[in-house]
Design a protein around this motif. Structure first.
Motif, PDB file in Angstrom:
ATOM      1  N   ALA A  94       0.843  -1.206   0.000  1.00 56.40           N
ATOM      2  CA  ALA A  94       0.000   0.000   0.000  1.00 56.40           C
ATOM      3  C   ALA A  94       0.872   1.248   0.000  1.00 56.40           C
ATOM      4  N   PHE A  95       1.931   1.225   0.791  1.00 51.81           N
ATOM      5  CA  PHE A  95       2.810   2.394   0.851  1.00 51.81           C
ATOM      6  C   PHE A  95       3.504   2.613  -0.490  1.00 51.81           C
ATOM      7  N   ALA A  96       3.975   1.531  -1.101  1.00 50.78           N
ATOM      8  CA  ALA A  96       4.635   1.656  -2.404  1.00 50.78           C
ATOM      9  C   ALA A  96       3.667   2.212  -3.452  1.00 50.78           C
ATOM     10  N   LEU A  97       2.426   1.702  -3.465  1.00 49.95           N
ATOM     11  CA  LEU A  97       1.428   2.203  -4.416  1.00 49.95           C
ATOM     12  C   LEU A  97       1.110   3.673  -4.179  1.00 49.95           C
ATOM     13  N   SER A  98       1.011   4.050  -2.915  1.00 49.84           N
ATOM     14  CA  SER A  98       0.667   5.446  -2.606  1.00 49.84           C
ATOM     15  C   SER A  98       1.798   6.392  -3.003  1.00 49.84           C
ATOM     16  N   ARG A  99       3.034   5.971  -2.802  1.00 51.06           N
ATOM     17  CA  ARG A  99       4.183   6.809  -3.179  1.00 51.06           C
ATOM     18  C   ARG A  99       4.312   6.907  -4.684  1.00 51.06           C
ATOM     19  N   GLU A 100       4.028   5.798  -5.377  1.00 52.91           N
ATOM     20  CA  GLU A 100       4.077   5.778  -6.834  1.00 52.91           C
ATOM     21  C   GLU A 100       3.166   6.844  -7.420  1.00 52.91           C
ATOM     22  N   GLY A 101       1.995   6.955  -6.849  1.00 48.38           N
ATOM     23  CA  GLY A 101       1.023   7.926  -7.332  1.00 48.38           C
ATOM     24  C   GLY A 101       1.159   9.288  -6.672  1.00 48.38           C
ATOM     25  N   GLY A 102       2.103   9.434  -5.735  1.00 50.34           N
ATOM     26  CA  GLY A 102       2.271  10.706  -5.035  1.00 50.34           C
ATOM     27  C   GLY A 102       1.066  11.066  -4.185  1.00 50.34           C
ATOM     28  N   ARG A 103       0.421  10.040  -3.624  1.00 51.41           N
ATOM     29  CA  ARG A 103      -0.820  10.271  -2.879  1.00 51.41           C
ATOM     30  C   ARG A 103      -0.781   9.630  -1.498  1.00 51.41           C
ATOM     31  N   THR A 104       0.339   9.737  -0.802  1.00 52.79           N
ATOM     32  CA  THR A 104       0.426   9.095   0.508  1.00 52.79           C
ATOM     33  C   THR A 104      -0.568   9.694   1.500  1.00 52.79           C
ATOM     34  N   ALA A 105      -0.780  10.994   1.451  1.00 53.07           N
ATOM     35  CA  ALA A 105      -1.721  11.618   2.387  1.00 53.07           C
ATOM     36  C   ALA A 105      -3.148  11.140   2.112  1.00 53.07           C
ATOM     37  N   ALA A 106      -3.519  11.055   0.840  1.00 52.27           N
ATOM     38  CA  ALA A 106      -4.864  10.588   0.484  1.00 52.27           C
ATOM     39  C   ALA A 106      -5.050   9.127   0.886  1.00 52.27           C
TER      40      ALA A 106
END
Length: 175
Positions: free
Chosen positions: A15-27
């Motif tokens: 999940a963290f890798a996917l969120s960073r990939e999309g630049g959406r960790t806060a979301a």
């Protein structure tokens, strides 16, 4: 509990890798927090654990409005693997990974009474100097401490409470 943390770890990392990939960790952080709160509700747990529940319906229940496609696919993967009950553990580990990546230390300051903002600022500055990172402070009040405060910052616990000092004195005297 340990088994749940072990099972949750690869999902949290993914999940963290996917969120960073999309630049959406806060979301993702907000979406995971929402899904985790829903999954932790006893009524929702009973529904999510039902063998006839369609994974798409489970995702519809847990995904907040406006969640991106990658997040809903992630929830779908959890639903397919019957791992939705791990959402609270996944969320906790996700937040740890995010704090580490953003170089933030989360500290909990528990005091005998409400601390003035000037004291909290001084504690925050001291912790920032000690850890060399930004510090996020959460406060709590515990009247049983009598005076002073206990600071819990990850692996570091600083007990400056009067209760703690009295306990250490009693331990020293009883030896």
């Amino acid at each position: 509990m340990t088994q749940a943390l072990t099972l949750a770890r690869p999902y949290a990392r993914a999940a963290f890798a996917l969120s960073r990939e999309g630049g959406r960790t806060a979301a993702w952080s907000q979406a995971l927090a929402f899904a985790s709160r829903v999954a932790a509700d006893p009524q929702a747990q009973a529904l999510l654990g039902h063998p006839l529940l369609n994974p798409a319906d489970a995702v519809g229940l847990l995904a907040p409005d406006g969640a991106d496609e990658a997040f809903t696919r992630f929830l779908g993967l959890l639903a397919d693997n019957r791992r939705l009950v791990l959402l609270p553990e996944i969320t906790g580990q996700f937040e740890e990974l995010r704090a580490e990546a953003e170089r933030v230390v989360k500290a909990k300051v528990t005091a005998a009474s409400e601390l003035p903002s000037a004291e909290l600022d001084a504690i925050k500055a001291a912790l920032k100097k000690r850890f060399g990172r930004e510090v996020e402070i959460e406060t709590a009040v515990d009247a049983s401490l009598i005076g002073g405060a206990v600071i819990d910052a990850g692996d570091v616990v600083i007990d400056g409470s009067l209760k703690g000092k009295l306990e250490r004195l009693q331990s020293t005297l009883s030896q």
